[in-house]
Design an enzyme around this catalytic site. Sequence first.
Site, mmCIF file in Angstrom:
data_model
loop_
_atom_site.group_PDB
_atom_site.id
_atom_site.type_symbol
_atom_site.label_atom_id
_atom_site.label_comp_id
_atom_site.label_asym_id
_atom_site.label_seq_id
_atom_site.Cartn_x
_atom_site.Cartn_y
_atom_site.Cartn_z
ATOM 1 C CB CYS A 117 -0.953 0.026 1.188
ATOM 2 S SG CYS A 117 -2.150 1.370 1.018
ATOM 3 C CB CYS B 57 -4.226 4.161 -2.172
ATOM 4 S SG CYS B 57 -2.795 3.541 -1.359
HETATM 5 C C1 LIG Z 1 0.185 -0.705 7.014
HETATM 6 C C2 LIG Z 1 -0.539 -1.320 5.853
HETATM 7 C C3 LIG Z 1 -1.598 -0.621 5.267
HETATM 8 C C4 LIG Z 1 -2.276 -1.161 4.191
HETATM 9 N N1 LIG Z 1 -3.333 -0.464 3.673
HETATM 10 C C5 LIG Z 1 -4.049 -1.005 2.672
HETATM 11 C C6 LIG Z 1 -5.232 -0.353 2.188
HETATM 12 O O1 LIG Z 1 -5.634 0.696 2.696
HETATM 13 N N2 LIG Z 1 -5.911 -0.924 1.169
HETATM 14 C C7 LIG Z 1 -5.514 -2.103 0.601
HETATM 15 O O2 LIG Z 1 -6.188 -2.588 -0.293
HETATM 16 N N3 LIG Z 1 -4.386 -2.746 1.025
HETATM 17 C C8 LIG Z 1 -3.661 -2.235 2.050
HETATM 18 N N4 LIG Z 1 -2.551 -2.894 2.518
HETATM 19 C C9 LIG Z 1 -1.954 -3.974 1.711
HETATM 20 C C10 LIG Z 1 -2.634 -5.327 1.836
HETATM 21 O O3 LIG Z 1 -2.681 -5.743 3.176
HETATM 22 C C11 LIG Z 1 -1.854 -6.335 0.995
HETATM 23 O O4 LIG Z 1 -1.709 -5.824 -0.306
HETATM 24 C C12 LIG Z 1 -2.571 -7.680 0.906
HETATM 25 O O5 LIG Z 1 -2.668 -8.257 2.182
HETATM 26 C C13 LIG Z 1 -1.825 -8.604 -0.051
HETATM 27 O O6 LIG Z 1 -2.360 -9.889 -0.021
HETATM 28 P P1 LIG Z 1 -1.409 -11.165 -0.213
HETATM 29 O O7 LIG Z 1 -2.302 -12.341 -0.070
HETATM 30 O O8 LIG Z 1 -0.600 -11.001 -1.429
HETATM 31 O O9 LIG Z 1 -0.392 -11.095 1.013
HETATM 32 P P2 LIG Z 1 -0.729 -11.271 2.548
HETATM 33 O O10 LIG Z 1 -2.139 -10.899 2.827
HETATM 34 O O11 LIG Z 1 0.341 -10.534 3.273
HETATM 35 O O12 LIG Z 1 -0.603 -12.837 2.812
HETATM 36 C C14 LIG Z 1 0.566 -13.556 2.591
HETATM 37 C C15 LIG Z 1 0.419 -14.923 3.281
HETATM 38 O O13 LIG Z 1 1.478 -15.770 2.841
HETATM 39 C C16 LIG Z 1 1.955 -16.494 3.944
HETATM 40 N N5 LIG Z 1 3.339 -16.909 3.687
HETATM 41 C C17 LIG Z 1 4.447 -16.139 3.758
HETATM 42 N N6 LIG Z 1 5.537 -16.895 3.479
HETATM 43 C C18 LIG Z 1 5.079 -18.147 3.208
HETATM 44 C C19 LIG Z 1 5.727 -19.366 2.863
HETATM 45 N N7 LIG Z 1 7.056 -19.462 2.761
HETATM 46 N N8 LIG Z 1 4.961 -20.458 2.644
HETATM 47 C C20 LIG Z 1 3.614 -20.396 2.761
HETATM 48 N N9 LIG Z 1 2.956 -19.269 3.106
HETATM 49 C C21 LIG Z 1 3.678 -18.154 3.317
HETATM 50 C C22 LIG Z 1 1.801 -15.512 5.118
HETATM 51 O O14 LIG Z 1 1.762 -16.218 6.352
HETATM 52 C C23 LIG Z 1 0.492 -14.831 4.795
HETATM 53 O O15 LIG Z 1 -0.621 -15.478 5.370
HETATM 54 C C24 LIG Z 1 -1.873 -2.412 3.643
HETATM 55 C C25 LIG Z 1 -0.842 -3.131 4.252
HETATM 56 C C26 LIG Z 1 -0.185 -2.601 5.347
HETATM 57 C C27 LIG Z 1 0.914 -3.394 5.995
#
Ligand SMILES: Cc1cc2nc3c(=O)[nH]c(=O)nc-3n(C[C@H](O)[C@H](O)[C@H](O)COP(=O)(O)OP(=O)(O)OC[C@H]3O[C@@H](n4cnc5c(N)ncnc54)[C@H](O)[C@@H]3O)c2cc1C
Length: 416
Positions: free
Chosen positions: A166, A346
């Site tokens: 983000c 965002c």
């Molecule tokens: C401070 C902050 C503010 C944000 N604000 C916003 C917002 O306002 N709006 C918005 O849309 N998004 C926002 N986001 C971003 C959003 O949270 C992420 O873009 C989103 O969670 C991405 O999804 P993902 O599934 O790719 O990753 P994640 O949700 O991070 O999930 C990744 C998963 O993979 C797992 N994992 C990691 N390594 C391994 C491995 N080796 N083997 C198996 N599993 C593994 C982890 O345990 C986790 O469960 C924000 C994030 C933060 C930190």
Amino acid sequence: MAAKHHQILIVGGGAAGITVAARLRKTEHDIPLDIAIVDPADSHYYQAAFTLVGGGAYDLEDTRRNEADLIPQDVTWVKDAVSTFAPDSNSVSLTDGTTITYDYLVVCPGLQINWSGIPGLKEYVGRYGVCSNYSANTVEYTFEVLKNLKPGARALFTQAPMPIKCPGAPQKIVYLAADHLTKRGIRTHCDVRFLTATPAIFGVPFYAKELVKVAARYNVPVSYNHNLVEIDGRKQKATFAVTAGDQQGQTVTLDFDMLHVTPPQSAPDFVKTSPLANTTGFVDVHANSLQHLKYKNVFSLGDAAGTANSKTAAAVRKQAPVVVRNLRHLLRKEAVEEGYDGYGACPLTTAYGKVLMAEFIYGGKPTPTLPLDPRKERYVNWWIKTTGLPMLYWDYMLKGREAFPSHNTAYVDPAA
Ligand SMILES: Cc1cc2nc3c(=O)[nH]c(=O)nc-3n(C[C@H](O)[C@H](O)[C@H](O)COP(=O)(O)OP(=O)(O)OC[C@H]3O[C@@H](n4cnc5c(N)ncnc54)[C@H](O)[C@@H]3O)c2cc1C
């Protein structure tokens, strides 16, 4: 030991992994599927609300659910971490040494936060006013520091180089902090600064123009091309490397009472070193189909995907249906579609009760969901951020349900 096998293996059960698994389950009327998710985490966080937690406007516990309760019915949860990918033999290995083979692989383990990337960060975060909204373990300390600032305080907010989760989040907390200090009547007695490693306040110029005005309204100086490189917690000093402009090559050291750090981030190491990675370390997928460019039975979405969209849960909401439809296309031996347009969003919290909802697609084209001028800060967007989007996340996205038609139209400025 014989390898285990799953037809569809999903690496990562975060926003992307759970959404894909749930949507696959919802749409499997004709072909029953054998789906597994690999993820070692017990807790799943709605990270998008971490900004609100850091601003004291949301409880951390409300951002958390047990991972076990989110894994869709009849999806196998492999509670371990993937350590290596071997896409030439359609297999992954886990940290416990197990091998799992698959027919189709979905890679979505998110971004890796490199807490050791800045000397002093790992050591001091959570103490001496050094805080970060970028982890469930540190986010509550942000508000603790903020609410204890006294007149004369120096509050610094940093933004690491891209890619970060983000990209608007580092400045959202600046505006909440400035508004908080204003409400306490001490804003003019505190020095609040935003120092970003990037050359602009936001990557999409259409919204950046408005955000520059928001920072100015709060009298917050913005220092561009300033990359945090060292923290001395005990002395409360932060050092920045200047990466462009007149002072390029120099360092600047500033005193602080509060230092909100956006830590450096990257593709996870086990992705970076795998045959699936592109030159930046992220999964090398097609920008619109999200299919791997070399391994056609591999897809990636969310923060780990090597696509140029803003790394947000909002992007995941639009990517997941494309990945699910494409998996089903492959199962039926049909051609994949290129349905993802780069959508990301965002919600920029510009004050308590106000949000500028930045929605856009590839190329930085604004694509608002509501038929309103997206440059305006609005209360309705605050309601969407604090109430609507969490509901959308837990009750619709993660359950594989569609809340409203997933279609955003390009914004045409009536005054242009
Ligand atoms: C401070 C902050 C503010 C944000 N604000 C916003 C917002 O306002 N709006 C918005 O849309 N998004 C926002 N986001 C971003 C959003 O949270 C992420 O873009 C989103 O969670 C991405 O999804 P993902 O599934 O790719 O990753 P994640 O949700 O991070 O999930 C990744 C998963 O993979 C797992 N994992 C990691 N390594 C391994 C491995 N080796 N083997 C198996 N599993 C593994 C982890 O345990 C986790 O469960 C924000 C994030 C933060 C930190």
